[in-house]
Every structure is written in C-alpha cells, then in structure tokens.
Design a protein around this motif. Structure first.
Motif, mmCIF file in Angstrom:
data_model
loop_
_atom_site.group_PDB
_atom_site.id
_atom_site.type_symbol
_atom_site.label_atom_id
_atom_site.label_comp_id
_atom_site.label_asym_id
_atom_site.label_seq_id
_atom_site.Cartn_x
_atom_site.Cartn_y
_atom_site.Cartn_z
ATOM 1 N N SER A 11 0.828 -1.213 0.000
ATOM 2 C CA SER A 11 0.000 0.000 0.000
ATOM 3 C C SER A 11 0.865 1.267 0.000
ATOM 4 N N ASP A 12 1.981 1.254 0.732
ATOM 5 C CA ASP A 12 2.884 2.408 0.717
ATOM 6 C C ASP A 12 3.513 2.579 -0.657
ATOM 7 N N SER A 15 0.944 4.024 -2.977
ATOM 8 C CA SER A 15 0.730 5.425 -2.625
ATOM 9 C C SER A 15 1.873 6.302 -3.128
ATOM 10 N N LYS A 18 1.438 6.773 -6.948
ATOM 11 C CA LYS A 18 0.090 7.037 -7.458
ATOM 12 C C LYS A 18 0.056 8.152 -8.493
#
Length: 69
Positions: A11-12, A15, A18
């Motif tokens: 997820s990091d 992110s 992105k």
C-alpha cells in the motif's frame, strides 16, 4: 536506517507512485510497432529522439522491467 523501495509495504508503494505517469493502450495500438513509436503514441515522450534518450538513460520501465535496446 534508510528504507529502500523493497522495504515498503504494497500500500505504501502504491501510494508513493500514485501520481507517476502511466498510460494504457489498446492491443492494436501496440502490435507491429517498435518501442519508440509506442512511447510517443502513449504521450510519455514528445518525440522518438526523446524516447531514445529516456531508454538509453535507463528511465523507461515496462511491467517493472527496464526497457533496453
């Protein structure tokens, strides 16, 4: 201690990237074309010369693999 990209959670990592440029082309826009034409068609570079410099400099990746001539 510094963290490398390999130490980031999924997820990091997502992110972090992105806002990175990305593009999607249809199959018929890619088949039969060389990589320079594809990079220009995708609008990642404005010209084939710019695309060539990007690739030669090691700055183009496709599916997490560096593109090479």
């Amino acid at each position: 201690m510094k963290e490398g990209l390999q130490d980031l959670s999924e997820s990091d990592f997502q992110s972090f990237f992105k806002d990175a440029p990305k593009t999607f082309l249809q199959k018929d826009e890619v088949l039969g074309r060389n990589i320079l034409e594809i990079v220009v068609k995708s609008k990642l570079c404005k010209s084939k010369n710019e695309a060539r410099r990007l690739i030669t400099g090691g700055g183009l990746y496709l599916n997490e693999s560096r593109v090479r001539f």
